[in-house]
Design a protein around this motif. Structure first.
Motif, PDB file in Angstrom:
ATOM      1  N   ARG A   1      -5.786  12.446  -6.917  1.00 48.51           N
ATOM      2  CA  ARG A   1      -6.735  11.332  -6.784  1.00 48.51           C
ATOM      3  C   ARG A   1      -6.202  10.241  -5.876  1.00 48.51           C
ATOM      4  NH1 ARG A   1      -7.837   9.411 -12.614  1.00 48.51           N
ATOM      5  NH2 ARG A   1      -5.733  10.262 -12.911  1.00 48.51           N
ATOM      6  N   GLU A   2      -4.899  10.024  -5.901  1.00 47.83           N
ATOM      7  CA  GLU A   2      -4.293   9.015  -5.033  1.00 47.83           C
ATOM      8  C   GLU A   2      -4.403   9.415  -3.569  1.00 47.83           C
ATOM      9  OE1 GLU A   2       0.190   7.263  -4.265  1.00 47.83           O
ATOM     10  OE2 GLU A   2      -0.343   7.976  -6.274  1.00 47.83           O
ATOM     11  N   ALA A   3      -4.112  10.688  -3.276  1.00 47.93           N
ATOM     12  CA  ALA A   3      -4.192  11.178  -1.896  1.00 47.93           C
ATOM     13  C   ALA A   3      -5.628  11.187  -1.397  1.00 47.93           C
ATOM     14  CB  ALA A   3      -3.595  12.577  -1.823  1.00 47.93           C
ATOM     15  N   TRP A   4      -6.562  11.614  -2.241  1.00 42.04           N
ATOM     16  CA  TRP A   4      -7.956  11.714  -1.820  1.00 42.04           C
ATOM     17  C   TRP A   4      -8.567  10.337  -1.570  1.00 42.04           C
ATOM     18  CZ3 TRP A   4      -8.808  15.462  -6.479  1.00 42.04           C
ATOM     19  CH2 TRP A   4      -8.162  16.666  -6.202  1.00 42.04           C
ATOM     20  N   ARG A   5      -8.118   9.346  -2.329  1.00 40.48           N
ATOM     21  CA  ARG A   5      -8.584   7.978  -2.084  1.00 40.48           C
ATOM     22  C   ARG A   5      -8.163   7.514  -0.700  1.00 40.48           C
ATOM     23  NH1 ARG A   5      -5.833   4.329  -6.133  1.00 40.48           N
ATOM     24  NH2 ARG A   5      -4.090   4.699  -4.710  1.00 40.48           N
ATOM     25  N   ALA A   6      -6.908   7.802  -0.307  1.00 41.76           N
ATOM     26  CA  ALA A   6      -6.437   7.427   1.023  1.00 41.76           C
ATOM     27  C   ALA A   6      -7.206   8.181   2.107  1.00 41.76           C
ATOM     28  CB  ALA A   6      -4.937   7.712   1.137  1.00 41.76           C
ATOM     29  N   TRP A   7      -7.444   9.480   1.887  1.00 44.62           N
ATOM     30  CA  TRP A   7      -8.198  10.304   2.843  1.00 44.62           C
ATOM     31  C   TRP A   7      -9.592   9.722   3.063  1.00 44.62           C
ATOM     32  CZ3 TRP A   7      -7.968  13.816   6.510  1.00 44.62           C
ATOM     33  CH2 TRP A   7      -8.999  14.721   6.725  1.00 44.62           C
ATOM     34  N   ARG A   8     -10.280   9.346   1.984  1.00 37.64           N
ATOM     35  CA  ARG A   8     -11.624   8.769   2.112  1.00 37.64           C
ATOM     36  C   ARG A   8     -11.584   7.462   2.885  1.00 37.64           C
ATOM     37  NH1 ARG A   8     -11.865  10.197  -3.428  1.00 37.64           N
ATOM     38  NH2 ARG A   8     -11.618   7.996  -4.003  1.00 37.64           N
ATOM     39  N   VAL A  58      -0.140  15.989   4.104  1.00 37.19           N
ATOM     40  CA  VAL A  58       0.887  14.950   4.064  1.00 37.19           C
ATOM     41  C   VAL A  58       0.494  13.845   3.084  1.00 37.19           C
ATOM     42  CG1 VAL A  58       2.054  13.148   5.400  1.00 37.19           C
ATOM     43  CG2 VAL A  58       1.710  15.422   6.396  1.00 37.19           C
ATOM     44  N   LEU A  59      -0.774  13.469   3.062  1.00 38.02           N
ATOM     45  CA  LEU A  59      -1.225  12.447   2.110  1.00 38.02           C
ATOM     46  C   LEU A  59      -1.023  12.900   0.664  1.00 38.02           C
ATOM     47  CD1 LEU A  59      -4.546  11.250   3.810  1.00 38.02           C
ATOM     48  CD2 LEU A  59      -2.368  10.014   3.703  1.00 38.02           C
ATOM     49  N   GLU A  60      -1.014  14.208   0.426  1.00 33.57           N
ATOM     50  CA  GLU A  60      -0.861  14.747  -0.928  1.00 33.57           C
ATOM     51  C   GLU A  60       0.601  14.949  -1.325  1.00 33.57           C
ATOM     52  OE1 GLU A  60      -3.214  18.280  -0.904  1.00 33.57           O
ATOM     53  OE2 GLU A  60      -5.104  17.197  -0.713  1.00 33.57           O
ATOM     54  N   GLN A  61       1.532  14.614  -0.432  1.00 32.04           N
ATOM     55  CA  GLN A  61       2.945  14.809  -0.753  1.00 32.04           C
ATOM     56  C   GLN A  61       3.374  13.895  -1.904  1.00 32.04           C
ATOM     57  OE1 GLN A  61       5.000  13.991   2.906  1.00 32.04           O
ATOM     58  NE2 GLN A  61       4.756  16.061   3.711  1.00 32.04           N
ATOM     59  N   LYS A  62       3.877  14.491  -2.986  1.00 35.53           N
ATOM     60  CA  LYS A  62       4.551  13.777  -4.078  1.00 35.53           C
ATOM     61  C   LYS A  62       3.685  12.735  -4.763  1.00 35.53           C
ATOM     62  CE  LYS A  62       9.085  14.497  -1.970  1.00 35.53           C
ATOM     63  NZ  LYS A  62      10.334  13.893  -1.474  1.00 35.53           N
ATOM     64  N   ARG A  89     -11.778  21.423   0.797  1.00 36.14           N
ATOM     65  CA  ARG A  89     -12.353  20.247   0.148  1.00 36.14           C
ATOM     66  C   ARG A  89     -11.239  19.397  -0.454  1.00 36.14           C
ATOM     67  NH1 ARG A  89     -15.950  20.315  -5.396  1.00 36.14           N
ATOM     68  NH2 ARG A  89     -16.970  18.293  -5.155  1.00 36.14           N
ATOM     69  N   ARG A  90     -11.244  18.095  -0.152  1.00 40.43           N
ATOM     70  CA  ARG A  90     -10.211  17.184  -0.639  1.00 40.43           C
ATOM     71  C   ARG A  90     -10.834  16.194  -1.617  1.00 40.43           C
ATOM     72  NH1 ARG A  90      -5.356  19.462   1.241  1.00 40.43           N
ATOM     73  NH2 ARG A  90      -5.799  20.356   3.292  1.00 40.43           N
ATOM     74  N   GLY A  91     -11.069  16.685  -2.817  1.00 41.49           N
ATOM     75  CA  GLY A  91     -11.647  15.827  -3.845  1.00 41.49           C
ATOM     76  C   GLY A  91     -13.161  15.817  -3.817  1.00 41.49           C
ATOM     77  N   SER A  92     -13.757  15.307  -4.890  1.00 39.27           N
ATOM     78  CA  SER A  92     -15.212  15.342  -5.020  1.00 39.27           C
ATOM     79  C   SER A  92     -15.928  14.444  -4.022  1.00 39.27           C
ATOM     80  CB  SER A  92     -15.611  14.939  -6.450  1.00 39.27           C
ATOM     81  OG  SER A  92     -15.139  13.637  -6.749  1.00 39.27           O
ATOM     82  N   GLY A  93     -15.247  13.436  -3.490  1.00 42.60           N
ATOM     83  CA  GLY A  93     -15.893  12.530  -2.544  1.00 42.60           C
ATOM     84  C   GLY A  93     -15.448  12.731  -1.111  1.00 42.60           C
ATOM     85  N   ASP A  94     -14.954  13.926  -0.778  1.00 48.39           N
ATOM     86  CA  ASP A  94     -14.446  14.201   0.564  1.00 48.39           C
ATOM     87  C   ASP A  94     -15.539  13.958   1.603  1.00 48.39           C
ATOM     88  OD1 ASP A  94     -13.321  15.178   2.881  1.00 48.39           O
ATOM     89  OD2 ASP A  94     -12.711  17.090   2.040  1.00 48.39           O
ATOM     90  N   VAL A 114       8.065  16.839   7.099  1.00 51.49           N
ATOM     91  CA  VAL A 114       7.316  18.062   6.814  1.00 51.49           C
ATOM     92  C   VAL A 114       8.296  19.122   6.323  1.00 51.49           C
ATOM     93  CG1 VAL A 114       5.889  19.918   7.751  1.00 51.49           C
ATOM     94  CG2 VAL A 114       5.539  17.556   8.505  1.00 51.49           C
ATOM     95  N   GLY A 115       8.082  19.605   5.110  1.00 50.57           N
ATOM     96  CA  GLY A 115       8.951  20.611   4.527  1.00 50.57           C
ATOM     97  C   GLY A 115       8.217  21.889   4.210  1.00 50.57           C
ATOM     98  N   VAL A 116       8.813  22.669   3.316  1.00 54.22           N
ATOM     99  CA  VAL A 116       8.277  23.993   2.979  1.00 54.22           C
ATOM    100  C   VAL A 116       6.874  23.894   2.401  1.00 54.22           C
ATOM    101  CG1 VAL A 116       8.633  26.041   1.559  1.00 54.22           C
ATOM    102  CG2 VAL A 116      10.589  24.896   2.589  1.00 54.22           C
ATOM    103  N   TRP A 117       6.672  22.963   1.458  1.00 60.88           N
ATOM    104  CA  TRP A 117       5.376  22.854   0.789  1.00 60.88           C
ATOM    105  C   TRP A 117       4.273  22.489   1.786  1.00 60.88           C
ATOM    106  CZ3 TRP A 117       1.758  18.958   0.217  1.00 60.88           C
ATOM    107  CH2 TRP A 117       0.764  19.193  -0.734  1.00 60.88           C
ATOM    108  N   THR A 118       4.511  21.458   2.589  1.00 65.15           N
ATOM    109  CA  THR A 118       3.486  21.008   3.532  1.00 65.15           C
ATOM    110  C   THR A 118       3.166  22.090   4.548  1.00 65.15           C
ATOM    111  OG1 THR A 118       4.299  18.740   3.268  1.00 65.15           O
ATOM    112  CG2 THR A 118       2.842  19.170   5.135  1.00 65.15           C
ATOM    113  N   SER A 119       4.192  22.747   5.067  1.00 62.13           N
ATOM    114  CA  SER A 119       3.964  23.821   6.036  1.00 62.13           C
ATOM    115  C   SER A 119       3.099  24.921   5.435  1.00 62.13           C
ATOM    116  CB  SER A 119       5.305  24.401   6.500  1.00 62.13           C
ATOM    117  OG  SER A 119       5.108  25.532   7.312  1.00 62.13           O
TER     118      SER A 119
END
Length: 297
Positions: free
Chosen positions: A129-136, A121-125, A21-26, A213-218
């Protein structure tokens, strides 16, 4: 299509599906008032909508769309049937308490890499809430309507070819800057090879060969796509502090976190999940990181 499955031992369906789940409005994940979890997916056979609920000790799965058969065939794996926690030995009392409270915790696997990679990737750095807005925004614009009687507004992640063709001004409108946009588009060119990876080591090698793509994303991708119980999200803004505080009462950094998790080798991600579930959080010392809006740049 329908399937009933009786899991062996305790199983918490909500905990197994929550990481996807990517945020409450996924738009690809929804929980309805009847307790059922709805999830969309782009399977090898095509898009599908999956509805999962528990009744009478059995998991009831329903699926719609071209990928319905595939979704129901892989339902046990999604809910953690292939997860083997037998080698996990609790070394800290705080984690033992969480295990007692959540005996049904299992780490599931979707088998779908791009579904985990794009939002990671959208959640990188950035803050969530910023990443989930882009995902939506991106799913609303480029995703397909969910098959079947899915809750209103649910969408299916686009095909890799669509990610490769999104114009830069639409990435900008979504709130994702050029670096993350380029990383996703590049990954989409290699989607077939990524989806074909069968081991977490192979997938890690392929992912980290991609620019951006680095350690965290992988780790974030392998946790969800392959159910890797040992993939630690090194580089996470919060995780090391939480692990340090929960296990020692003091915040730590990534090297300190890895030292604390060494006794859990093979199950280090499982240990961090238990830390999250413990609810222990270090005292806040300053303001939250602000939500930036690249659309205003």
């Amino acid at each position: 299509m329908e399937r009933r499955w009786a899991p062996q031992g305790p199983l918490d369906v909500g905990l197994a599906l929550q990481p996807h789940r990517r945020g409450s409005g996924d738009p690809a994940w929804r929980r309805t008032p009847d307790g059922a979890v709805w999830r969309t997916s782009r399977t090898p056979a095509g898009p599908c909508t999956l509805r999962v609920r528990v009744a009478g000790g059995e998991v009831h799965g329903q699926a719609w769309g071209p990928g319905a058969d595939w979704a129901l065939d892989t339902l046990p794996a999604l809910l953690g049937a292939e997860d083997d926690p037998s080698g996990f030995t609790v070394r800290h009392e705080v984690l033992a308490d969480v295990v007692r409270r959540h005996p049904g915790l299992r780490i599931g696997r979707t088998g779908r890499v791009m579904e985990a990679l794009v939002p990671a990737v959208l959640e990188q750095k950035v803050v969530g809430r910023e990443a989930w807005r882009a995902w939506r925004w991106l799913l609303a614009r480029y995703g397909e309507p969910a098959p079947g009687p899915a809750p209103e507004g649910m969408r299916v992640i686009p095909e890799p070819a669509v990610w490769r063709q999104i114009p830069i001004w639409h990435w900008h409108r979504s709130g994702a800057e050029a670096v993350r946009a380029r990383t996703i588009a590049t990954a989409a060119w290699h989607a077939d090879k990524l989806e074909a990876a069968r081991t977490t080591e192979e997938l890690d090698r392929l992912l980290r060969a991609l620019p951006g793509v680095g350690v965290w994303t992988s780790a974030e991708v392998r946790q969800r796509a392959l159910g890797d119980p040992d993939a630690v999200s090194v580089g996470d803004f919060h995780l090391a502090k939480l692990v340090g505080y929960a296990l020692t009462g003091e915040k730590t950094d990534d090297p300190g976190m890895l030292r604390l998790l060494e006794p859990y080798q093979g199950h280090r991600h499982r240990a961090t999940v238990l830390v999250w579930l413990s609810g222990l959080r270090p005292p806040a010392r300053g303001p939250r990181m602000p939500v930036r809006d690249y659309r205003a740049f």
